[in-house]
Design a protein around this motif. Structure first.
Motif, PDB file in Angstrom:
ATOM      1  N   HIS A 400       0.849  -1.185   0.000  1.00 51.20           N
ATOM      2  CA  HIS A 400       0.000   0.000   0.000  1.00 51.20           C
ATOM      3  C   HIS A 400       0.892   1.245   0.000  1.00 51.20           C
ATOM      4  N   PHE A 401       0.524   2.226  -0.834  1.00 48.84           N
ATOM      5  CA  PHE A 401       1.405   3.380  -1.014  1.00 48.84           C
ATOM      6  C   PHE A 401       1.134   4.534  -0.057  1.00 48.84           C
ATOM      7  N   LEU A 402       0.086   4.425   0.760  1.00 47.39           N
ATOM      8  CA  LEU A 402      -0.274   5.573   1.603  1.00 47.39           C
ATOM      9  C   LEU A 402       0.850   5.952   2.568  1.00 47.39           C
ATOM     10  N   PHE A 411       2.266  14.353  -0.272  1.00 45.77           N
ATOM     11  CA  PHE A 411       0.808  14.197  -0.200  1.00 45.77           C
ATOM     12  C   PHE A 411       0.038  15.514  -0.213  1.00 45.77           C
ATOM     13  N   PHE A 415      -1.908  15.990  -5.725  1.00 48.46           N
ATOM     14  CA  PHE A 415      -3.135  15.939  -6.503  1.00 48.46           C
ATOM     15  C   PHE A 415      -3.911  17.244  -6.393  1.00 48.46           C
ATOM     16  N   ARG A 417      -6.700  19.635  -5.370  1.00 45.12           N
ATOM     17  CA  ARG A 417      -7.518  19.684  -4.149  1.00 45.12           C
ATOM     18  C   ARG A 417      -8.801  20.455  -4.417  1.00 45.12           C
ATOM     19  N   SER A 422     -17.075  16.899  -2.771  1.00 39.10           N
ATOM     20  CA  SER A 422     -16.960  16.111  -1.542  1.00 39.10           C
ATOM     21  C   SER A 422     -16.662  14.661  -1.882  1.00 39.10           C
ATOM     22  N   THR A 423     -15.717  14.068  -1.141  1.00 43.03           N
ATOM     23  CA  THR A 423     -15.440  12.634  -1.291  1.00 43.03           C
ATOM     24  C   THR A 423     -15.799  11.898   0.001  1.00 43.03           C
ATOM     25  N   TRP A 429     -21.077  12.194   5.377  1.00 49.73           N
ATOM     26  CA  TRP A 429     -21.733  13.243   4.589  1.00 49.73           C
ATOM     27  C   TRP A 429     -23.144  13.507   5.127  1.00 49.73           C
TER      28      TRP A 429
ATOM     29  N   MET B 234      -4.335   6.027  -7.190  1.00 55.69           N
ATOM     30  CA  MET B 234      -3.012   6.567  -6.870  1.00 55.69           C
ATOM     31  C   MET B 234      -2.963   6.983  -5.398  1.00 55.69           C
ATOM     32  N   GLY B 235      -1.887   6.665  -4.749  1.00 56.29           N
ATOM     33  CA  GLY B 235      -1.762   6.939  -3.316  1.00 56.29           C
ATOM     34  C   GLY B 235      -2.122   5.718  -2.489  1.00 56.29           C
ATOM     35  N   ALA B 236      -2.818   4.760  -3.087  1.00 56.94           N
ATOM     36  CA  ALA B 236      -3.152   3.522  -2.378  1.00 56.94           C
ATOM     37  C   ALA B 236      -2.488   2.351  -3.103  1.00 56.94           C
ATOM     38  N   MET B 237      -2.950   2.077  -4.328  1.00 61.07           N
ATOM     39  CA  MET B 237      -2.391   0.930  -5.055  1.00 61.07           C
ATOM     40  C   MET B 237      -1.257   1.306  -6.000  1.00 61.07           C
ATOM     41  N   ASN B 277      -7.513   8.653  -8.181  1.00 63.21           N
ATOM     42  CA  ASN B 277      -6.579   8.954  -7.098  1.00 63.21           C
ATOM     43  C   ASN B 277      -7.295   9.073  -5.762  1.00 63.21           C
ATOM     44  N   THR B 278      -6.539   8.894  -4.736  1.00 63.31           N
ATOM     45  CA  THR B 278      -7.034   9.072  -3.380  1.00 63.31           C
ATOM     46  C   THR B 278      -7.137  10.567  -3.092  1.00 63.31           C
ATOM     47  N   ASP B 279      -8.198  10.954  -2.392  1.00 63.06           N
ATOM     48  CA  ASP B 279      -8.273  12.311  -1.835  1.00 63.06           C
ATOM     49  C   ASP B 279      -7.354  12.321  -0.625  1.00 63.06           C
ATOM     50  N   MET B 280      -6.213  13.007  -0.726  1.00 59.93           N
ATOM     51  CA  MET B 280      -5.209  12.896   0.322  1.00 59.93           C
ATOM     52  C   MET B 280      -5.631  13.601   1.612  1.00 59.93           C
ATOM     53  N   GLN B 281      -6.732  14.372   1.544  1.00 55.65           N
ATOM     54  CA  GLN B 281      -7.240  14.988   2.776  1.00 55.65           C
ATOM     55  C   GLN B 281      -8.132  14.016   3.553  1.00 55.65           C
ATOM     56  N   SER B 284     -10.219   9.088   1.213  1.00 57.11           N
ATOM     57  CA  SER B 284     -11.222   8.392   0.406  1.00 57.11           C
ATOM     58  C   SER B 284     -10.811   8.421  -1.066  1.00 57.11           C
ATOM     59  N   PRO B 285     -11.331   7.471  -1.847  1.00 53.82           N
ATOM     60  CA  PRO B 285     -11.089   7.555  -3.290  1.00 53.82           C
ATOM     61  C   PRO B 285     -11.827   8.743  -3.890  1.00 53.82           C
ATOM     62  N   SER B 286     -11.261   9.347  -4.910  1.00 51.93           N
ATOM     63  CA  SER B 286     -11.993  10.391  -5.644  1.00 51.93           C
ATOM     64  C   SER B 286     -12.113   9.945  -7.096  1.00 51.93           C
ATOM     65  N   ALA B 318     -17.497  10.848  -7.167  1.00 54.80           N
ATOM     66  CA  ALA B 318     -17.521  10.507  -5.735  1.00 54.80           C
ATOM     67  C   ALA B 318     -18.783  11.052  -5.078  1.00 54.80           C
ATOM     68  N   GLN B 320     -22.356  11.915  -3.498  1.00 55.00           N
ATOM     69  CA  GLN B 320     -23.285  11.065  -2.760  1.00 55.00           C
ATOM     70  C   GLN B 320     -24.694  11.152  -3.325  1.00 55.00           C
ATOM     71  N   GLU B 353     -21.469   7.696  -5.994  1.00 53.64           N
ATOM     72  CA  GLU B 353     -20.815   7.503  -4.699  1.00 53.64           C
ATOM     73  C   GLU B 353     -19.595   6.566  -4.802  1.00 53.64           C
TER      74      GLU B 353
END
Lengths: 478, 478
Positions: A400-402, A411, A415, A417, A422-423, A429, B234-237, B277-281, B284-286, B318, B320, B353
């Protein structure tokens, strides 16, 4: 501002370009174009074009000779030099919505006021994705009609320090705009580098009206930039054919640009496009349509062919509210806007309901889309550093790359921002109120206005501008 | 189906392509990829690749030799020959969302059921913009887990006559899919022209797991189409870099495709991409991000470089709920999907979602976007007929085209006609209930389901399929 280094997306082959060339030449030479202003007629007749009353039949080659005098690119100076922009080439400048009589704020739709006008300038000033507030972001209906343009130019020059668009409601109003700009920039500087860019709409089909021409003439004489734009809703102002409408667009735009160059050779001009279609079922205009997307892609290619910077696109929609339609229609216009490398983009933020409404929430939705697209249209770097082989070595198979060193070092910046999107997972949510994008956009613009800071302006200059407004308002009897 | 005759939009220069080539070669040869299945390991070792337990280190040139055995394009037959499709070249095939445990209907979000599964197949069958319902349009949670795949394949083969996607939950489940398809198509026809296309996800990074491999092996042996897809957030896998993730994507996809070609040379494969990619904040995935748009454009260029049809894109988001975000993120993926000329597009309709939810209203919103984009990506005809000079002659200066002969002859067909979008003026829209796009989408899918007609199928065949399902369900102990 954005310098779009990605390739232009061009869909017309050479044969199609030749057909269009044949098309517009036939229109200007055989049918001709009306110019409802004596000075324009005199100038065109003086330059050897065939005049029959208010109708001018052109030599297409003469038109192209005039067009060749226009600069391929030019600077537009702002009150704050850091906000000066460049029009043409790979540069893309974005302005807010223009010309709306109404505003929408949440679920309230009402006549726009001067307070709205000021707020929308503040938002345009606050978001760096916008290069100019434009001009008539909304119509300040609570100000007297004859002197309204003075209040608008005053707000544009005091609440923002980005370049702005001038009044085109008449020749005298254009002169007021010029006079006020002169107070800020000085006559010489203004002549040398334009500070005002103004929208001249053609009263399509094949007609320039008196009011637009009188404004065009004043700005051209003063060497200020003009966006000469055929106003084409296919089925109403042009035939129900993209090809025919493109030919008409070239005919009308180049004829107007040739007039500008006759008045003042070398004056900065922009080839304008406002091309959409009528919904043939309802008879209403539609925006964000497939036809307008195709027209926009072609327009870029055509403007480059004639060596002119061009205007087009925006975040257009016919939707009545800030819903999925508002977003997908806006995206249907914004994507080709970027793909075409549009140099000057009006209506980039806030447009709703076929341009009748300036909407606060839509403004934020559009800014988010601009931010995303300005991110997409950046060159991708592929090299040893970005290949990040060390991260693969560290993580290996099934990892895992986190927590990887490569990730931890980047980080914050790696990407895009979001401003609005919202994610959050559904439960979180929901717990936070289950706000949709429009509701969150409301929060964003309120916060942006709260944090807005008026750009500095010398108090003496501000007083002079105010005195000009007061004096002229009295003269105009308001 | 759509044949996309417009140009591909390619943003990578030759130097970038060479860097990516260097990148994936280093990954497969130095780091290697895990294959958690003995048959896969045996096949790769037998073909001379270096095996260390479950890890395979590849000769990149050998990989390319295998990849060259795959067809550049292939046909996928449907139960109704009129719905057979072609994968590759300029062809683009669109399928519904895949893999969602939940559904959303209006404001209700709940666990998906088999009734939802059937309804979503019916919608996919009804809209001509979709070439296939896909496979797991939602997870029918009310059906027993071990035999669920039988019910799904039964529904796919009876409620739709478009091509479908096979079960990949295990090797035996793949064999069930093949057996049921054989009842419909016959063994010989199935071997000759694939009727099943199945999604093999890589368990990224750099690992193929046992379940996916066992499905891959069965479908490859039976000459059915496989979409081999690195699953990269990206950021995870994969690393937080588009360049690094593209190199990893090529490494993983080509290694899997080489395995398929080792098992069955010439078996139809699709280079898959699922890159966001992952939302680095939030962690979660975005989806619908600028990075995924860029990655998609590059993926098309890369797949063409290796002579493979490719999968990517969709109407991802992403969000809802069916709001502006859902639409602009979907558009942020769909535009590059078309620009890249994506050959096989999963998740084209209904995704909400981050793929957790199959949403009925989003389905309709996405179909509207597909309809619009399928209209945009048609060649524009510019010739004497479309230049419509007669219309200009008729209308002249300052006239209106609504009543022109040219318009009256064409008004029904001249422009795109929306399924969902509204151009009504505010008063009329308000009077009709002020429904936003999501509310109108609800009306559209209800009406579509009401009008749905089950495609004809021989009753004897239907009974055979049913008997197969019943027998196997008993064997599986459900």
């Amino acid at each position: 501002m954005l310098i779009n280094e990605l390739p232009r997306y061009e869909i017309l082959d050479e044969a199609s370009m030749l057909e269009l060339e044949r098309g517009w030449r036939r229109i200007v030479s055989e049918l001709g174009i009306d110019f409802l202003h004596d000075d324009a007629i005199a100038a065109l007749e003086g330059a050897g074009q065939k005049v029959e009353g208010q109708l001018v039949k052109f030599d297409p080659d003469w038109i192209l000779e005039q067009v060749a005098k226009a600069p391929r690119e030019f600077d537009l100076q702002a009150r704050n030099p850091a906000n000066s922009i460049h029009i043409g080439g790979k540069h893309m400048a974005f302005g807010a919505v223009y010309g709306c009589p109404f505003v929408r704020e949440g679920i309230e739709r009402r006549e726009a006021t001067y307070a709205d006008y000021e707020n929308l300038i503040r938002l345009s000033q606050a978001f760096p994705q916008l290069d100019t507030p434009g001009g008539t972001i909304c119509e300040p209906n609570d100000k007297p009609l004859d002197s309204r343009h003075l209040d608008m130019v005053y707000a544009l020059l005091t609440l923002s320090d980005k370049p702005f668009m001038g009044s085109v409601t008449s020749g005298p109003n254009a002169l007021d705009t010029l006079a006020m700009a002169e107070l800020v920039f000085g006559r010489e500087s203004l002549e040398e580098t334009p500070a005002i860019i103004s929208l001249i709409n053609v009263n399509s089909s094949l007609r320039y009206d008196d009011r637009m021409l009188s404004a065009l003439l004043e700005y051209a004489r003063a060497n200020q930039a003009l966006v000469v734009t055929p106003f084409l809703l296919m089925g109403a102002m042009s035939p129900v054919s993209v090809a025919a409408s493109l030919a008409q667009q070239v005919a009308e735009a180049l004829a107007g640009i040739a007039l500008v160059q006759t008045i003042r050779p070398g004056a900065p001009v922009v080839f304008g496009s406002f091309l959409s279609n009528t919904d043939m079922q309802s008879g209403s205009p539609s925006f964000g349509t497939p036809e307008s997307a195709v027209g926009l892609l072609c327009t870029g290619q055509i403007a480059r062919h004639y060596g002119l910077p061009f205007r087009g696109g925006g975040a257009l929609t016919a939707s009545q509210t800030v819903d999925a339609q508002a977003a997908y229609e806006a995206a249907m216009t914004l994507w080709p806007t970027f793909l075409a490398g549009t140099n000057f983009v009006m209506h980039s933020a806030g447009w709703l309901e076929s341009g009748l409404v300036s909407c606060y929430e839509k403004f934020v939705v559009d800014v988010e889309m601009l931010r995303m697209l300005q991110h997409v249209f950046q060159p991708l770097q592929i090299n040893e550093e970005t290949l990040a082989y060390g991260a693969h070595q560290e993580v290996g198979q099934g990892g895992h790359f986190l927590g990887a060193v490569h990730t931890l070092e980047r980080f914050r910046e790696c990407f895009y921002r979001p401003l609005l999107s919202s994610t959050e997972n559904y439960e979180r949510w929901k717990k936070k109120g289950g706000k949709d994008a429009a509701a969150r956009a409301s929060d964003v613009w309120h916060k942006t206005l709260e944090e807005y800071e008026e750009p500095e302006l010398d108090q003496g200059l501000k007083d002079e501008l105010k005195a000009y407004v007061d004096r002229r308002r009295t003269e105009l009897g308001d």
